[in-house]
Design a protein around this motif. Structure first.
Motif, PDB file in Angstrom:
ATOM      1  N   ASP A  67      36.754  39.492  48.725  1.00 22.30           N
ATOM      2  CA  ASP A  67      37.277  40.504  49.628  1.00 22.30           C
ATOM      3  C   ASP A  67      36.858  41.873  49.094  1.00 22.30           C
ATOM      4  O   ASP A  67      37.382  42.334  48.081  1.00 22.30           O
ATOM      5  CB  ASP A  67      38.799  40.392  49.685  1.00 22.30           C
ATOM      6  N   TYR A  68      35.896  42.501  49.749  1.00 24.95           N
ATOM      7  CA  TYR A  68      35.405  43.802  49.291  1.00 24.95           C
ATOM      8  C   TYR A  68      36.215  44.915  49.948  1.00 24.95           C
ATOM      9  O   TYR A  68      35.711  45.731  50.712  1.00 24.95           O
ATOM     10  CB  TYR A  68      33.915  43.964  49.573  1.00 24.95           C
ATOM     11  N   ASN A  69      37.481  44.928  49.643  1.00 29.56           N
ATOM     12  CA  ASN A  69      38.386  45.965  50.107  1.00 29.56           C
ATOM     13  C   ASN A  69      38.844  46.710  48.857  1.00 29.56           C
ATOM     14  O   ASN A  69      39.400  46.105  47.948  1.00 29.56           O
ATOM     15  CB  ASN A  69      39.566  45.306  50.826  1.00 29.56           C
ATOM     16  N   TYR A  70      38.616  48.005  48.816  1.00 30.46           N
ATOM     17  CA  TYR A  70      38.888  48.765  47.591  1.00 30.46           C
ATOM     18  C   TYR A  70      40.334  48.657  47.129  1.00 30.46           C
ATOM     19  O   TYR A  70      40.614  48.770  45.941  1.00 30.46           O
ATOM     20  CB  TYR A  70      38.481  50.228  47.760  1.00 30.46           C
ATOM     21  N   SER A  71      41.263  48.395  48.036  1.00 39.74           N
ATOM     22  CA  SER A  71      42.668  48.305  47.642  1.00 39.74           C
ATOM     23  C   SER A  71      42.953  47.046  46.828  1.00 39.74           C
ATOM     24  O   SER A  71      43.958  46.984  46.119  1.00 39.74           O
ATOM     25  CB  SER A  71      43.574  48.342  48.874  1.00 39.74           C
ATOM     26  N   VAL A  72      42.087  46.051  46.897  1.00 41.32           N
ATOM     27  CA  VAL A  72      42.304  44.800  46.136  1.00 41.32           C
ATOM     28  C   VAL A  72      41.162  44.488  45.175  1.00 41.32           C
ATOM     29  O   VAL A  72      41.192  43.477  44.486  1.00 41.32           O
ATOM     30  CB  VAL A  72      42.530  43.596  47.083  1.00 41.32           C
ATOM     31  N   LEU A  73      40.184  45.354  45.107  1.00 39.51           N
ATOM     32  CA  LEU A  73      38.969  45.061  44.345  1.00 39.51           C
ATOM     33  C   LEU A  73      39.238  44.863  42.849  1.00 39.51           C
ATOM     34  O   LEU A  73      38.591  44.032  42.217  1.00 39.51           O
ATOM     35  CB  LEU A  73      37.928  46.152  44.575  1.00 39.51           C
ATOM     36  N   VAL A  74      40.193  45.569  42.288  1.00 37.58           N
ATOM     37  CA  VAL A  74      40.533  45.366  40.882  1.00 37.58           C
ATOM     38  C   VAL A  74      40.982  43.913  40.668  1.00 37.58           C
ATOM     39  O   VAL A  74      40.587  43.263  39.699  1.00 37.58           O
ATOM     40  CB  VAL A  74      41.624  46.368  40.429  1.00 37.58           C
ATOM     41  N   PHE A  75      41.787  43.393  41.581  1.00 39.21           N
ATOM     42  CA  PHE A  75      42.256  42.009  41.479  1.00 39.21           C
ATOM     43  C   PHE A  75      41.117  41.017  41.694  1.00 39.21           C
ATOM     44  O   PHE A  75      41.042  39.983  41.032  1.00 39.21           O
ATOM     45  CB  PHE A  75      43.382  41.751  42.483  1.00 39.21           C
ATOM     46  N   VAL A  76      40.242  41.324  42.630  1.00 40.70           N
ATOM     47  CA  VAL A  76      39.077  40.464  42.877  1.00 40.70           C
ATOM     48  C   VAL A  76      38.214  40.392  41.619  1.00 40.70           C
ATOM     49  O   VAL A  76      37.840  39.296  41.179  1.00 40.70           O
ATOM     50  CB  VAL A  76      38.249  40.989  44.083  1.00 40.70           C
ATOM     51  N   PHE A  77      37.931  41.539  41.021  1.00 44.59           N
ATOM     52  CA  PHE A  77      37.122  41.556  39.805  1.00 44.59           C
ATOM     53  C   PHE A  77      37.813  40.812  38.670  1.00 44.59           C
ATOM     54  O   PHE A  77      37.161  40.102  37.903  1.00 44.59           O
ATOM     55  CB  PHE A  77      36.783  42.985  39.397  1.00 44.59           C
ATOM     56  N   ALA A  78      39.115  40.954  38.544  1.00 43.25           N
ATOM     57  CA  ALA A  78      39.849  40.233  37.496  1.00 43.25           C
ATOM     58  C   ALA A  78      39.710  38.730  37.681  1.00 43.25           C
ATOM     59  O   ALA A  78      39.477  37.988  36.708  1.00 43.25           O
ATOM     60  CB  ALA A  78      41.320  40.640  37.504  1.00 43.25           C
ATOM     61  N   THR A  79      39.804  38.264  38.903  1.00 45.16           N
ATOM     62  CA  THR A  79      39.638  36.835  39.194  1.00 45.16           C
ATOM     63  C   THR A  79      38.228  36.382  38.859  1.00 45.16           C
ATOM     64  O   THR A  79      38.029  35.328  38.244  1.00 45.16           O
ATOM     65  CB  THR A  79      39.951  36.554  40.678  1.00 45.16           C
ATOM     66  N   LEU A  80      37.251  37.174  39.243  1.00 43.21           N
ATOM     67  CA  LEU A  80      35.857  36.809  38.996  1.00 43.21           C
ATOM     68  C   LEU A  80      35.542  36.786  37.502  1.00 43.21           C
ATOM     69  O   LEU A  80      34.804  35.911  37.039  1.00 43.21           O
ATOM     70  CB  LEU A  80      34.920  37.774  39.732  1.00 43.21           C
ATOM     71  N   VAL A  81      36.111  37.718  36.745  1.00 39.62           N
ATOM     72  CA  VAL A  81      35.924  37.720  35.294  1.00 39.62           C
ATOM     73  C   VAL A  81      36.600  36.488  34.694  1.00 39.62           C
ATOM     74  O   VAL A  81      36.014  35.776  33.875  1.00 39.62           O
ATOM     75  CB  VAL A  81      36.474  39.025  34.662  1.00 39.62           C
ATOM     76  N   LYS A  82      37.807  36.220  35.128  1.00 42.68           N
ATOM     77  CA  LYS A  82      38.564  35.066  34.610  1.00 42.68           C
ATOM     78  C   LYS A  82      37.818  33.761  34.874  1.00 42.68           C
ATOM     79  O   LYS A  82      37.792  32.865  34.033  1.00 42.68           O
ATOM     80  CB  LYS A  82      39.950  35.026  35.252  1.00 42.68           C
ATOM     81  N   GLN A  83      37.198  33.651  36.028  1.00 42.89           N
ATOM     82  CA  GLN A  83      36.488  32.429  36.394  1.00 42.89           C
ATOM     83  C   GLN A  83      35.065  32.377  35.837  1.00 42.89           C
ATOM     84  O   GLN A  83      34.383  31.372  35.993  1.00 42.89           O
ATOM     85  CB  GLN A  83      36.469  32.269  37.917  1.00 42.89           C
ATOM     86  N   GLY A  84      34.612  33.451  35.226  1.00 38.32           N
ATOM     87  CA  GLY A  84      33.297  33.460  34.602  1.00 38.32           C
ATOM     88  C   GLY A  84      32.144  33.852  35.506  1.00 38.32           C
ATOM     89  O   GLY A  84      30.987  33.786  35.093  1.00 38.32           O
ATOM     90  N   TRP A  85      32.427  34.303  36.712  1.00 37.36           N
ATOM     91  CA  TRP A  85      31.357  34.703  37.632  1.00 37.36           C
ATOM     92  C   TRP A  85      30.897  36.132  37.377  1.00 37.36           C
ATOM     93  O   TRP A  85      29.861  36.559  37.870  1.00 37.36           O
ATOM     94  CB  TRP A  85      31.803  34.553  39.088  1.00 37.36           C
ATOM     95  N   LEU A  86      31.691  36.872  36.617  1.00 36.26           N
ATOM     96  CA  LEU A  86      31.404  38.274  36.327  1.00 36.26           C
ATOM     97  C   LEU A  86      31.833  38.558  34.898  1.00 36.26           C
ATOM     98  O   LEU A  86      32.740  37.899  34.378  1.00 36.26           O
ATOM     99  CB  LEU A  86      32.197  39.163  37.304  1.00 36.26           C
ATOM    100  N   HIS A  87      31.173  39.520  34.266  1.00 36.61           N
ATOM    101  CA  HIS A  87      31.504  39.909  32.895  1.00 36.61           C
ATOM    102  C   HIS A  87      31.945  41.367  32.909  1.00 36.61           C
ATOM    103  O   HIS A  87      31.404  42.177  33.674  1.00 36.61           O
ATOM    104  CB  HIS A  87      30.294  39.721  31.981  1.00 36.61           C
ATOM    105  N   LEU A  88      32.906  41.686  32.065  1.00 37.44           N
ATOM    106  CA  LEU A  88      33.422  43.057  32.027  1.00 37.44           C
ATOM    107  C   LEU A  88      32.320  44.087  31.804  1.00 37.44           C
ATOM    108  O   LEU A  88      32.371  45.177  32.375  1.00 37.44           O
ATOM    109  CB  LEU A  88      34.493  43.201  30.943  1.00 37.44           C
ATOM    110  N   ASP A  89      31.326  43.749  31.002  1.00 38.61           N
ATOM    111  CA  ASP A  89      30.263  44.730  30.742  1.00 38.61           C
ATOM    112  C   ASP A  89      29.433  45.031  31.987  1.00 38.61           C
ATOM    113  O   ASP A  89      28.725  46.039  32.032  1.00 38.61           O
ATOM    114  CB  ASP A  89      29.381  44.297  29.572  1.00 38.61           C
ATOM    115  N   GLU A  90      29.524  44.195  33.001  1.00 39.63           N
ATOM    116  CA  GLU A  90      28.812  44.448  34.256  1.00 39.63           C
ATOM    117  C   GLU A  90      29.560  45.464  35.126  1.00 39.63           C
ATOM    118  O   GLU A  90      29.077  45.829  36.196  1.00 39.63           O
ATOM    119  CB  GLU A  90      28.598  43.142  35.019  1.00 39.63           C
ATOM    120  N   LEU A  91      30.711  45.896  34.653  1.00 39.00           N
ATOM    121  CA  LEU A  91      31.506  46.883  35.375  1.00 39.00           C
ATOM    122  C   LEU A  91      31.418  48.265  34.745  1.00 39.00           C
ATOM    123  O   LEU A  91      32.160  49.169  35.121  1.00 39.00           O
ATOM    124  CB  LEU A  91      32.967  46.415  35.445  1.00 39.00           C
TER     125      LEU A  91
END
Length: 108
Positions: A67-91
């Motif tokens: 969900d690319y909605n700025y109001s929830v994007l922090v939560f989306v990124f947290a989920t993606l980091v937790k699941q391994g699809w994204l790394h914090l350094d990519e932010l």
């Protein structure tokens, strides 16, 4: 910081968009590989229906997660980091508070 009321600078929007697309492509490519691997295991009609159920569940999960909605994007990124699809350094490029919040939420 209330994450649903956070503003995003132009640079942060670019970083967020790139990170979002990167994670999405990783997960979709993994799904495509999984589909290829499992499709060869279909031998009976019941296997087709099970495969269909698997794909339907994954579609629902992916559509709900990305969900690319700025109001929830922090939560989306947290989920993606937790699941391994994204790394914090990519932010890198996001506000330090946002990165800290994403990091904290990803460890929950």
């Amino acid at each position: 910081m209330k994450v649903n009321e956070v503003s995003w600078s132009d640079l942060e929007q670019e970083v967020a968009h790139t990170a979002f697309q990167t994670a999405y492509e990783r997960e979709i490519n993994a799904l495509i590989q999984e589909v290829r691997d499992n499709a060869s295991k279909i031998h009976e009609l019941e296997d087709i229906w099970s495969f269909h159920n698997f794909l339907s569940a994954r579609r629902h999960e992916i559509d709900g997660k990305y969900d690319y909605n700025y109001s929830v994007l922090v939560f989306v990124f947290a989920t993606l980091v937790k699941q391994g699809w994204l790394h914090l350094d990519e932010l890198k490029g996001l506000d330090k508070e946002k990165i800290a919040k994403i990091g904290s939420l990803s460890r929950m």
